[in-house]
Design an enzyme around this catalytic site. Structure first.
Site, PDB file in Angstrom:
ATOM      1  N   GLN A  62      20.253  15.673 -13.147  1.00  0.00           N
ATOM      2  CA  GLN A  62      21.716  15.706 -13.046  1.00  0.00           C
ATOM      3  C   GLN A  62      22.345  14.341 -13.329  1.00  0.00           C
ATOM      4  O   GLN A  62      23.555  14.248 -13.558  1.00  0.00           O
ATOM      5  CB  GLN A  62      22.140  16.266 -11.684  1.00  0.00           C
ATOM      6  CG  GLN A  62      21.777  17.754 -11.565  1.00  0.00           C
ATOM      7  CD  GLN A  62      22.065  18.369 -10.204  1.00  0.00           C
ATOM      8  OE1 GLN A  62      22.721  17.783  -9.356  1.00  0.00           O
ATOM      9  NE2 GLN A  62      21.543  19.574  -9.993  1.00  0.00           N
ATOM     10  N   TYR A 104      13.403  21.797  -9.083  1.00  0.00           N
ATOM     11  CA  TYR A 104      13.435  23.261  -9.255  1.00  0.00           C
ATOM     12  C   TYR A 104      13.522  23.709 -10.701  1.00  0.00           C
ATOM     13  O   TYR A 104      13.523  24.905 -10.989  1.00  0.00           O
ATOM     14  CB  TYR A 104      14.569  23.884  -8.433  1.00  0.00           C
ATOM     15  CG  TYR A 104      15.978  23.445  -8.779  1.00  0.00           C
ATOM     16  CD1 TYR A 104      16.688  24.076  -9.776  1.00  0.00           C
ATOM     17  CD2 TYR A 104      16.600  22.422  -8.076  1.00  0.00           C
ATOM     18  CE1 TYR A 104      17.987  23.698 -10.082  1.00  0.00           C
ATOM     19  CE2 TYR A 104      17.895  22.025  -8.370  1.00  0.00           C
ATOM     20  CZ  TYR A 104      18.590  22.667  -9.378  1.00  0.00           C
ATOM     21  OH  TYR A 104      19.872  22.289  -9.678  1.00  0.00           O
ATOM     22  N   HIS A 114      14.796  26.455  -2.046  1.00  0.00           N
ATOM     23  CA  HIS A 114      16.073  25.962  -2.589  1.00  0.00           C
ATOM     24  C   HIS A 114      17.214  26.119  -1.593  1.00  0.00           C
ATOM     25  O   HIS A 114      17.975  25.181  -1.343  1.00  0.00           O
ATOM     26  CB  HIS A 114      16.446  26.650  -3.912  1.00  0.00           C
ATOM     27  CG  HIS A 114      17.741  26.118  -4.458  1.00  0.00           C
ATOM     28  ND1 HIS A 114      18.967  26.629  -4.100  1.00  0.00           N
ATOM     29  CD2 HIS A 114      18.006  25.084  -5.288  1.00  0.00           C
ATOM     30  CE1 HIS A 114      19.931  25.930  -4.692  1.00  0.00           C
ATOM     31  NE2 HIS A 114      19.359  24.991  -5.424  1.00  0.00           N
ATOM     32  N   GLU A 168      26.218  24.285   2.911  1.00  0.00           N
ATOM     33  CA  GLU A 168      26.947  23.237   2.187  1.00  0.00           C
ATOM     34  C   GLU A 168      28.381  23.661   1.890  1.00  0.00           C
ATOM     35  O   GLU A 168      29.274  22.823   1.840  1.00  0.00           O
ATOM     36  CB  GLU A 168      26.205  22.925   0.877  1.00  0.00           C
ATOM     37  CG  GLU A 168      26.820  21.794   0.068  1.00  0.00           C
ATOM     38  CD  GLU A 168      26.052  21.519  -1.219  1.00  0.00           C
ATOM     39  OE1 GLU A 168      25.131  22.290  -1.542  1.00  0.00           O
ATOM     40  OE2 GLU A 168      26.385  20.532  -1.893  1.00  0.00           O
ATOM     41  N   HIS A 201      22.475  18.562   3.436  1.00  0.00           N
ATOM     42  CA  HIS A 201      23.940  18.742   3.526  1.00  0.00           C
ATOM     43  C   HIS A 201      24.388  19.173   4.919  1.00  0.00           C
ATOM     44  O   HIS A 201      24.978  18.387   5.632  1.00  0.00           O
ATOM     45  CB  HIS A 201      24.494  19.699   2.458  1.00  0.00           C
ATOM     46  CG  HIS A 201      24.098  19.331   1.074  1.00  0.00           C
ATOM     47  ND1 HIS A 201      24.326  18.077   0.562  1.00  0.00           N
ATOM     48  CD2 HIS A 201      23.454  20.024   0.088  1.00  0.00           C
ATOM     49  CE1 HIS A 201      23.864  18.028  -0.681  1.00  0.00           C
ATOM     50  NE2 HIS A 201      23.322  19.181  -0.984  1.00  0.00           N
ATOM     51  N   ASP A 230      21.238  12.820  -4.509  1.00  0.00           N
ATOM     52  CA  ASP A 230      21.433  14.201  -4.945  1.00  0.00           C
ATOM     53  C   ASP A 230      21.765  14.328  -6.438  1.00  0.00           C
ATOM     54  O   ASP A 230      20.882  14.276  -7.275  1.00  0.00           O
ATOM     55  CB  ASP A 230      22.509  14.830  -4.045  1.00  0.00           C
ATOM     56  CG  ASP A 230      22.625  16.344  -4.217  1.00  0.00           C
ATOM     57  OD1 ASP A 230      22.067  16.889  -5.164  1.00  0.00           O
ATOM     58  OD2 ASP A 230      23.278  16.986  -3.379  1.00  0.00           O
TER      59      ASP A 230
HETATM   60  C1  NGQ Z   1      21.461  22.172  -6.848  1.00  0.00           C
HETATM   61  N1  NGQ Z   1      23.263  21.035  -5.732  1.00  0.00           N
HETATM   62  O1  NGQ Z   1      20.527  22.922  -6.649  1.00  0.00           O
HETATM   63  O2  NGQ Z   1      21.428  21.300  -7.710  1.00  0.00           O
HETATM   64  C2  NGQ Z   1      22.686  22.307  -5.961  1.00  0.00           C
HETATM   65  C3  NGQ Z   1      23.707  23.206  -6.587  1.00  0.00           C
HETATM   66  C4  NGQ Z   1      23.228  25.507  -5.692  1.00  0.00           C
HETATM   67  C5  NGQ Z   1      23.908  20.777  -4.596  1.00  0.00           C
HETATM   68  N2  NGQ Z   1      23.884  21.688  -3.680  1.00  0.00           N
HETATM   69  C6  NGQ Z   1      23.239  24.581  -6.865  1.00  0.00           C
HETATM   70  N3  NGQ Z   1      24.543  19.674  -4.414  1.00  0.00           N
HETATM   71  O3  NGQ Z   1      23.221  25.069  -4.531  1.00  0.00           O
HETATM   72  O4  NGQ Z   1      23.182  26.709  -5.933  1.00  0.00           O
HETATM   73 ZN    ZN Z   2      20.507  19.297  -3.852  1.00  0.00          ZN
END
Ligand code: NGQ
Ligand code: ZN
Length: 458
Positions: free
Chosen positions: A66, A126, A211, A240, A274, A325
């Site tokens: 990211q 992931y 996740h 979150e 979070h 993150d």
């Molecule tokens: C992520 N990121 O997996 O990269 C997540 C967003 C989600 C954060 N939560 C995607 N900051 O949670 O579905």
């Molecule tokens: Zn994350």
């Protein structure tokens, strides 16, 4: 525990695990561990460090890829931009990322994190499969890219392969944008086993992550935890966003944190990332369980997540660490400062995250993030202590803001003074990775990163 001393460093001022000390001789063994610490010592033949020395922190939450989109998503789409619309943009990047891009981005990020005062990163990984969702010939291809980046950068790595199977509570089918993430339980356990040896060879620690409660059912989580060693760190994104709380309530009648504690024995091996949407009762439950809360202040601000009730959590004896993150921030300063400032803005008061009169906020935050980060990264010993990995940050002793200061005022100047780049040198596992603000391989790492960005723009 510790072997014979290979070389020594001398620090006039060092923040040891039991506090600041003067004239410290740090002996480091062949394995890159601290083998001896002498206070009030003479420097002798030892290398004299060029400023105050503090322990390098672990960044407990990273999605390295990211970093490639940092600063590109702050363009209004017409008024209802949210975490969920950001996620669509993130999925656009996911769809285009080749293994060599992922490696180049991770190496660049890891160097930036060390320049920002981190010595280790916990990679919540992931993105596993090819763009069409089919596994690579080697199911661990993308994970091995993260390991390879860490070998290039020299950062300490805790790798968390992530289990991801569904798009929402109740086992909903994944969306097309999620196809690179998906495993069943057996496929995920195969990946974990495949990674044991490469992690050992690379000197990385291996844990795992779920996740989120959206992406895994209670049964899947139970089956995975049954099959893995019970000392490895386990991380999960939890609570979150308000929409996630509503979906959890609709599915089970329980809020996400409540639901997690219903289905798993959450203890000190866990890191809850979070947890911004938590009630007072949940905050107490997390604190009592010994789990670490993984706070990622710049990302949580960026994505409009809300503010974690850190004052209540700390008062309840809760443990936390910091993560970068999505990497819109890459420094210890950005994360710790925003963590404290978020509480100040919400409470309209000052000095929120230090409880006793006279306590330094910077020191309280840094200590907490050090021990919480080490726990979440699976490290047995935190900080500058005998038996710990020699993960050191040397602050710039030539800075006029730092040169005359002693004790916690050094941390205050660094974390809250807005004094600019103060990290001078970084040592990870007994090896210098950053010297005078530079990495020996900056040139090639930057070039590979720029090439990846060019490919992704095409
Ligand atoms: C992520 N990121 O997996 O990269 C997540 C967003 C989600 C954060 N939560 C995607 N900051 O949670 O579905
Ligand atoms: Zn994350």
């Amino acid at each position: 525990m510790s072997g014979s001393i290979k070389f020594s460093c001398f620090a006039e001022k060092a923040l040891l695990s039991d506090g600041w000390a003067r004239d410290v001789l740090i002996g480091i063994d062949d394995d890159g561990r601290i083998a001896s610490l002498k206070r009030g010592a003479a420097s002798g033949e030892a290398e004299r460090l060029a400023g105050p020395v503090v322990p390098a922190l672990a960044d407990l939450h990273s999605h390295a890829f990211q970093r490639a989109m940092a600063g590109l998503t702050d363009v209004a789409a017409g008024g209802d931009d949210s975490f969920w619309t950001w996620r669509e943009k993130m999925y656009d990047l996911v769809a285009r990322l080749a293994p060599e891009d992922a490696e180049a981005i991770a190496a660049k990020l890891q160097v930036e994190l060390m320049k920002g005062g981190f010595g280790r990163v916990v990679e919540f990984h992931y993105l596993h499969h090819g763009a069409d969702g089919r596994p690579y010939d080697d199911t661990a291809e993308m994970s091995l890219r993260i390991l390879s980046a860490a070998t290039t950068s020299g950062i300490g790595l805790t790798l968390l392969p992530v289990f991801y199977a569904h798009s929402d509570f109740g086992g909903a089918a994944p969306t097309a944008g999620q196809r690179r993430f998906i495993h069943d339980v057996d496929g995920f356990l195969t990946l974990l086993h495949r990674l044991v040896q490469p992690c050992r060879t690379a000197g990385a620690r291996l844990g795992l992550a779920i996740h989120s409660l959206r992406a895994a059912t209670g049964d899947e989580i139970a089956n995975i935890l049954d099959a893995v060693p019970d000392h490895a760190p386990v991380h999960i994104h939890v609570a979150e966003q308000q929409r996630e709380v509503e979906a959890s309530l609709a599915h089970s009648g329980r809020r996400p944190v409540e639901r997690l504690y219903d289905i798993a024995d959450v203890d000190s091996r866990w890191c809850l990332v979070h947890a911004t949407q938590t009630t007072t009762a949940e905050v107490r439950m997390i604190a009592a369980s010994g789990a670490v809360v993984g706070l990622c202040p710049t990302t949580e601000a960026d994505l409009g997540d809300g503010v974690f009730p850190a004052v209540d959590f700390l008062a309840a004896g809760g443990r936390f660490g910091i993560g970068t993150d999505s990497h819109v921030g890459t420094t210890v300063v950005d994360e710790l400062r925003l963590l404290e400032y978020g509480q100040r803005l919400a409470d309209r008061r000052r000095n929120r995250l230090a409880s006793t009169a006279g306590a330094s906020v910077a020191r309280t935050l840094h200590d907490a993030a050090l021990t919480g980060g080490a726990q979440a990264a699976g490290l047995p010993v935190a900080g500058i202590a005998v038996g710990a990995s020699a993960d050191l940050v040397v602050l710039d002793g030539a800075s006029p803001y730092l040169s005359g200061e002693t004790g916690d005022a050094i941390l205050g100047r660094w974390l809250f003074g807005g004094i600019g780049q103060a990290v001078r040198d970084v040592m990870v596992g007994g090896r210098w990775t950053i010297r005078e603000g530079r990495h020996a391989r900056d040139g090639e790492i930057d070039a590979a990163f720029a090439a990846a960005l060019t490919r992704l723009r095409a």
